[in-house]
Design an enzyme around this catalytic site. Structure first.
Site, PDB file in Angstrom:
ATOM      1  N   HIS A  93     -54.735  29.659  41.470  1.00 59.21           N
ATOM      2  CA  HIS A  93     -54.999  29.979  40.066  1.00 59.21           C
ATOM      3  C   HIS A  93     -56.448  29.717  39.663  1.00 59.21           C
ATOM      4  O   HIS A  93     -56.777  29.703  38.479  1.00 59.21           O
ATOM      5  CB  HIS A  93     -54.054  29.193  39.163  1.00 59.21           C
ATOM      6  CG  HIS A  93     -53.689  29.917  37.899  1.00 59.21           C
ATOM      7  ND1 HIS A  93     -52.794  30.957  37.869  1.00 59.21           N
ATOM      8  CD2 HIS A  93     -54.116  29.781  36.629  1.00 59.21           C
ATOM      9  CE1 HIS A  93     -52.669  31.407  36.634  1.00 59.21           C
ATOM     10  NE2 HIS A  93     -53.472  30.711  35.856  1.00 59.21           N
TER      11      HIS A  93
ATOM     12  N   ASP B 265     -50.435  24.122  30.038  1.00 61.71           N
ATOM     13  CA  ASP B 265     -49.638  25.152  29.352  1.00 61.71           C
ATOM     14  C   ASP B 265     -48.824  25.981  30.331  1.00 61.71           C
ATOM     15  O   ASP B 265     -47.745  26.467  29.996  1.00 61.71           O
ATOM     16  CB  ASP B 265     -50.554  26.083  28.553  1.00 61.71           C
ATOM     17  CG  ASP B 265     -51.127  25.403  27.318  1.00 61.71           C
ATOM     18  OD1 ASP B 265     -50.607  24.351  26.923  1.00 61.71           O
ATOM     19  OD2 ASP B 265     -52.099  25.930  26.753  1.00 61.71           O
TER      20      ASP B 265
ATOM     21  N   GLU C 180     -51.841  22.039  19.334  1.00 57.71           N
ATOM     22  CA  GLU C 180     -52.767  23.046  19.848  1.00 57.71           C
ATOM     23  C   GLU C 180     -53.112  24.004  18.701  1.00 57.71           C
ATOM     24  O   GLU C 180     -52.771  23.771  17.536  1.00 57.71           O
ATOM     25  CB  GLU C 180     -52.185  23.819  21.039  1.00 57.71           C
ATOM     26  CG  GLU C 180     -52.233  23.047  22.345  1.00 57.71           C
ATOM     27  CD  GLU C 180     -52.117  23.954  23.574  1.00 57.71           C
ATOM     28  OE1 GLU C 180     -52.296  25.187  23.439  1.00 57.71           O
ATOM     29  OE2 GLU C 180     -51.843  23.425  24.674  1.00 57.71           O
TER      30      GLU C 180
END
Length: 531
Positions: A93, A162, A278
């Site tokens: 990633h 997340d 957030e």
């Protein structure tokens, strides 16, 4: 026999490519139980990452069966007659090729080769210590699997990212942040102990009390000092359900003031604070329907034109309250008490209720939708910045209401964190203020003829944002940083550079590890460093 033949073939390729002078049979005696592969599909996978901005082919890919496999490989690279690099890859990633390497071997930490490792075994399984409230996990384990394992004992890690389909070693090598960081700190602040293979091929256990310099170096160390093969993570009792709330603001000062107030409550009892804080920026209505904002019902769309947006920009505060079914009768009162102290647009409250695991895994559901439309495996020129609190209003005016215009090509996250939840002994660099913000421009480049969604346009816009910050005196620090010269890295680390460099000389003196970060140049063997 088949494993030895494949390993011999891989070693021969290394010899031809980088000029190894050692008999392949000597490497066969290293005792590697996993699979060293030169299969084109393995090499191709290891040559790419989520960013799709670079492509670098390794010479081979190691699928380890144990930490000892990794130690043996790195020790071989460290040996005097070798000159190949080693990079650890989790779920791939990274954005800018950080886990890639040329003239070297990529260690595929996450997943397995299936039948290829059937006879050799697999890395150790996750072990939950329920009484002590911690869990031991393989460095390549994905956080989603860690969650599933710990939930069987009614426990869960405290701090998250997340997106859960990331490897433990990967996030701990950066920091690992989400909306819980204001309260529990980043993931690197919730680690009790590590097993690490250093750049010398040493397999060491480290913690705050044992090999502490290595422990703090590796946490947030961008893979420069060692490969994490085991992490011992703190746990807490897992809640059962989550009340998930989003509210809108048209005034940036009110938005940030409320965010900062909410994170100031971190020392209060659980009933008097939210568990997750957030937010994100909305500069065009299309953002409402993208993968981060599927929360809003298509039957009840939110239009920027329906509220008075200041400068055409809206800000969404995203907060949650964890609870157990046994305490469900008090959750409404607790939430209402906190919301009464905030100054959002009164008609913009959006609430849903869901299982804890479903909230944590929320991004993956949106990923599946994007994959089905062919919109996941596209270039991702992401830019993640830590912005000091004192300059966040300037950033809003110059970037959100300026440079971005009315197109974003993806979500823009913004939320504050408390500096005192970060350990200054780690390798991570943050702004030197008590409160700083993450601003994450998570854009996707599409080849659809729209100039504002093209890779070139978004990449140039990222450069423009960084230039603006320099010109405006906004001392941002990149999170998941990417630079191409050591001078830029020295500027990034600032007064931490000397210690960062000293740690490199101690734990990876030949610059074997994580060369894809482009911080240090691998050194070639010489008579002065024969060992």
């Amino acid at each position: 026999m088949a494993t030895k033949l494949l390993l011999t073939f891989a070693i021969c390729r290394l010899i031809v490519t980088v000029g190894l002078t050692l008999d392949p049979n000597e490497l066969l005696r290293l005792g590697v139980d996993g699979q060293l592969s030169v299969d084109p599909s393995d090499v191709e996978t290891a040559s790419l990452d989520f960013g799709l901005l670079t492509r670098v082919e390794p010479l081979a890919v190691l699928h380890p069966a144990s930490a000892q496999d990794i130690a043996q490989l790195v020790k071989a690279a460290y040996g005097s007659n070798y000159r190949f690099t080693v990079s650890a890859r989790g779920h791939g990633h990274s954005i800018n090729g950080q886990a890639q390497t040329t003239n070297g071997v990529v260690i595929q930490m996450s997943g397995s080769k299936g039948s290829g490792l059937a006879s050799a075994g697999k890395p150790p399984q996750t072990r939950v210590w329920s009484r002590e409230r911690y869990v031991d996990v393989w460095g390549g384990e994905l956080w989603i699997d860690v969650l599933r394992s710990t939930l069987e004992y009614g426990l869960a890690p405290k701090s998250w990212t997340d997106y859960l389909y990331l490897s433990v070693g990967g996030t701990l090598s950066n920091a690992g942040i989400s909306g819980q960081a204001f309260n529990h700190g980043p993931q690197i602040s919730n680690v009790y102990e590590l097993d690490v293979v250093t750049g010398k091929g040493e397999l060491l256990t480290c913690s705050d009390e044992q090999n502490s310099e290595l422990f703090h170096a590796v946490l947030g160390g961008l893979g420069q000092f060692g490969i994490i093969t085991r992490a011992r993570i703190f746990l807490e009792p897992a809640p059962q359900r989550v009340r998930w709330i989003r509210v809108l603001y048209s005034n940036f000062s009110a938005f940030t003031r409320d965010q900062e107030y909410l994170i100031s409550l971190h020392a209060q009892p659980a009933s008097q604070k939210f568990d997750y804080v957030e937010g994100f920026v909305i500069v065009d209505e299309g953002l409402i329907n993208n993968w981060r904002s599927s929360f809003f019902s298509p039957r009840n769309p939110v239009k920027i034109s329906s509220v008075e947006a200041n400068g055409g920009v809206l800000y969404c505060l995203e907060i949650t309250k964890n609870y157990h079914e046994s305490t469900a009768d008090t959750i409404d009162q607790e939430v209402d008490s906190l919301l009464k102290k905030l100054n959002f647009i009164s008609t913009s409250v959006f609430t849903t209720d869901l299982r804890y695991v479903d909230f944590l895994d929320r991004v993956h559901k949106a990923e599946l939708k994007l994959r089905s439309k062919g919109l996941w495996e596209v270039p991702h020129p992401w830019l993640n910045l830590f912005v000091p609190k004192s300059k966040i209003a300037d950033f809003d005016k110059g970037v959100f209401k300026g440079i971005l215009g009315n197109k974003t090509s993806g979500p823009i996250l913004i939320y504050p964190m408390n500096q005192n939840k970060w350990d200054h002994r780690s390798s991570v660099v943050t702004p030197d203020e008590d409160v700083f913000y993450l601003v994450a421009l998570l854009r996707s480049a599409l080849d659809n003829g729209e100039e504002t969604q093209s890779l070139e346009y978004l990449t140039n816009q990222n450069r423009q944002i960084l230039r603006f910050c320099d010109d405006a005196g906004i001392n941002v620090k990149q999170y998941l940083p990417h630079y191409t010269t050591q001078e830029e890295w020295m500027d990034h680390f600032g007064n931490k550079w000397d210690r960062f460099h000293q740690r490199k000389m101690e734990f990876d003196p030949r610059h074997i590890l994580a060369s894809g970060q482009q911080i240090f140049t691998p050194t070639l063997p010489s008579s002065s460093n024969m060992a």
